[in-house]
Design a protein around this motif. Sequence first.
Motif, short mmCIF file in Angstrom:
data_model
loop_
_atom_site.label_atom_id
_atom_site.label_comp_id
_atom_site.label_asym_id
_atom_site.label_seq_id
_atom_site.Cartn_x
_atom_site.Cartn_y
_atom_site.Cartn_z
N LYS A 82 0.80 -1.24 0.00
CA LYS A 82 0.00 0.00 0.00
C LYS A 82 0.83 1.29 0.00
CE LYS A 82 -2.80 -2.34 -0.76
NZ LYS A 82 -3.29 -2.19 -2.14
N ALA A 83 2.11 1.14 -0.34
CA ALA A 83 2.99 2.32 -0.35
C ALA A 83 3.11 2.95 -1.74
CB ALA A 83 4.36 1.95 0.19
N GLY A 84 2.46 2.36 -2.76
CA GLY A 84 2.58 2.93 -4.10
C GLY A 84 3.12 1.94 -5.12
N THR A 85 2.98 0.66 -4.81
CA THR A 85 3.50 -0.41 -5.67
C THR A 85 2.91 -0.36 -7.08
OG1 THR A 85 3.14 -1.68 -3.64
CG2 THR A 85 4.07 -2.86 -5.51
N THR A 86 1.60 -0.23 -7.16
CA THR A 86 0.91 -0.27 -8.45
C THR A 86 1.42 0.87 -9.36
OG1 THR A 86 -1.02 -0.90 -7.15
CG2 THR A 86 -1.39 -0.49 -9.49
N TRP A 87 1.55 2.02 -8.78
CA TRP A 87 2.02 3.20 -9.52
C TRP A 87 3.45 2.98 -10.02
CZ3 TRP A 87 2.36 8.81 -7.08
CH2 TRP A 87 2.42 9.75 -8.12
N ARG B 250 6.04 5.29 1.77
CA ARG B 250 4.98 6.29 1.94
C ARG B 250 4.75 6.44 3.45
NH1 ARG B 250 -1.21 5.13 -0.28
NH2 ARG B 250 -1.89 7.29 -0.24
N SER C 134 -4.92 3.19 3.76
CA SER C 134 -5.05 2.55 2.45
C SER C 134 -5.24 1.03 2.62
CB SER C 134 -3.81 2.84 1.61
OG SER C 134 -3.91 2.27 0.34
N TYR D 205 6.50 8.04 -2.14
CA TYR D 205 5.20 8.29 -2.78
C TYR D 205 4.88 9.79 -2.79
CZ TYR D 205 0.16 7.68 -3.68
OH TYR D 205 -1.11 7.75 -4.22
N CYS E 159 0.12 6.77 -16.63
CA CYS E 159 0.19 6.07 -15.33
C CYS E 159 -0.58 6.79 -14.24
CB CYS E 159 1.64 5.91 -14.90
SG CYS E 159 2.61 4.95 -16.06
N LEU F 288 -3.40 7.94 -11.71
CA LEU F 288 -4.45 7.18 -11.03
C LEU F 288 -5.76 7.30 -11.80
CD1 LEU F 288 -5.50 5.59 -8.56
CD2 LEU F 288 -5.78 7.74 -7.40
N PHE G 264 -7.07 -1.83 -6.42
CA PHE G 264 -5.75 -1.20 -6.31
C PHE G 264 -5.79 0.31 -6.52
CE2 PHE G 264 -4.67 -5.61 -7.20
CZ PHE G 264 -3.77 -5.85 -6.18
N ARG H 284 -7.70 3.77 -5.48
CA ARG H 284 -8.69 4.42 -4.62
C ARG H 284 -8.56 5.92 -4.80
NH1 ARG H 284 -9.67 5.88 0.91
NH2 ARG H 284 -7.41 6.05 1.13
N LYS H 285 -8.02 6.63 -3.76
CA LYS H 285 -7.95 8.09 -3.87
C LYS H 285 -6.57 8.58 -4.29
CE LYS H 285 -11.01 9.69 -0.14
NZ LYS H 285 -10.87 10.29 1.22
N GLY H 286 -5.54 7.91 -3.77
CA GLY H 286 -4.17 8.34 -4.07
C GLY H 286 -3.84 9.73 -3.55
P1 A3P Z 1 -5.04 5.05 -1.37
O1 A3P Z 1 -5.70 3.86 -0.76
O2 A3P Z 1 -4.50 6.01 -0.35
O3 A3P Z 1 -5.86 5.73 -2.39
P2 A3P Z 1 -0.23 -0.23 -3.62
O4 A3P Z 1 -0.16 0.05 -5.07
O5 A3P Z 1 1.12 -0.33 -2.96
O6 A3P Z 1 -1.13 -1.36 -3.31
O7 A3P Z 1 -0.85 1.07 -2.96
C1 A3P Z 1 -2.18 1.44 -3.22
C2 A3P Z 1 -2.30 2.92 -3.04
O8 A3P Z 1 -1.70 3.60 -4.18
C3 A3P Z 1 -3.74 3.37 -2.99
O9 A3P Z 1 -3.74 4.52 -2.15
C4 A3P Z 1 -4.02 3.71 -4.44
O10 A3P Z 1 -5.10 4.57 -4.64
C5 A3P Z 1 -2.70 4.37 -4.84
N1 A3P Z 1 -2.45 4.31 -6.28
C6 A3P Z 1 -2.69 3.28 -7.13
N2 A3P Z 1 -2.35 3.62 -8.38
C7 A3P Z 1 -1.89 4.88 -8.33
C8 A3P Z 1 -1.41 5.79 -9.33
N3 A3P Z 1 -1.36 5.44 -10.60
N4 A3P Z 1 -1.02 7.01 -8.93
C9 A3P Z 1 -1.08 7.37 -7.63
N5 A3P Z 1 -1.53 6.56 -6.65
C10 A3P Z 1 -1.93 5.33 -6.99
#
Ligand code: A3P
Length: 319
Positions: A67-72, A153, A161, A219, A258, A260, A283, A285-287
């Motif tokens: 939940k620290a920004g892995t997907t991004w 993060r 998150s 992040y 990329c 959100l 994956f 949400r609000k970011g």
């Molecule tokens: P929030 O729950 O605060 O919105 P991970 O990717 O490590 O699982 O972390 C998920 C968090 O990254 C979530 O935060 C998600 O909304 C945010 N996130 C996912 N994709 C993102 C993107 N492209 N840009 C910025 N934040 C993103």
Amino acid sequence: IPKNLESDDEEYVSLISSLPSDIDFVGRELFKYQESWYGNKMLQAILNFQRGFEPQDTDIIIASFPKAGTTWLKALTVALLERSKHSSDAHPLRLDNPHNLVPFFELDLYAKTSKPDMTNFSSTPRVFATHVPLHTLQEALKNCPCKIVYVWRNLKDVLVSYWHFKSALMKVEAERSLLESMFESFCRGVSYGGPFWEHVLSYWRGSLEDSKNVLFLKYEDLKTEPRVQLKRLAEFLDCPFTVEEEENGSVEEILELCSLRNLKNLEINKIGIMSRGVEHKNFFRKGEVGDWKNYLTPEMEKRIDMITEDKFGGSGLKF
Ligand code: A3P
């Protein structure tokens, strides 16, 4: 030994019965291996990974606390490496979720075997991901000079998150009682990959010792200065933007792809489901930075801040 443990891996059975155990926020038994906490299946996967992984010098590994920004970071890395290869419609990020493009060692590839099928990784560099701390990862890398990119993060946003993510996985409303028990678990450090602070510090120290092979990103910095951080990432991965690319808006194009908002609205991320059952939409949400202020009490804030100052103070890490 955990109840219902079915394994013919004697080394694993003997290891797990020697490890300290504890209970996490949903009452699940976790085991402490190399200073971090994991459930029994995850532990088997980590052993599989440490035994079986055959690293290559060109490998890129995306590391993070969940939940620290892995997907991004996965998306940005794929977009950097794939740039100029695809027309915008056929871009891999438009066709699949970043987690399917960049699998986790312990959650995906090595979940059931120490010799996974790697035929999908025929082109180089191969890009993988992990949530284990640096010392556990390094054991699998066996001194191979892979490039490791870490994103972290602030823990308060990570916690909030994680709470929303867990609730979505369990298909329930995000209940305060779960947030409170997660908060206690996090403060004690007993959660997947935890304690958080030691996780961050392992990569922070790694980046100080070996800045050529370990990049440490935050992040919040990616949010406030995305251009600067993306260029840092490109240089670290030995694929810096050319002057021409910068003039052509390639940096902005990747950030937009990329973002959100963009990823969240792609059809594949609205309706897709991963092979391990997680819906892609969970994956995104609000970011936002500081969303914790909507949920944590001043006491919770104070307690996390105190532990963070205690653990990070003197490390040189800006937090
Ligand atoms: P929030 O729950 O605060 O919105 P991970 O990717 O490590 O699982 O972390 C998920 C968090 O990254 C979530 O935060 C998600 O909304 C945010 N996130 C996912 N994709 C993102 C993107 N492209 N840009 C910025 N934040 C993103």
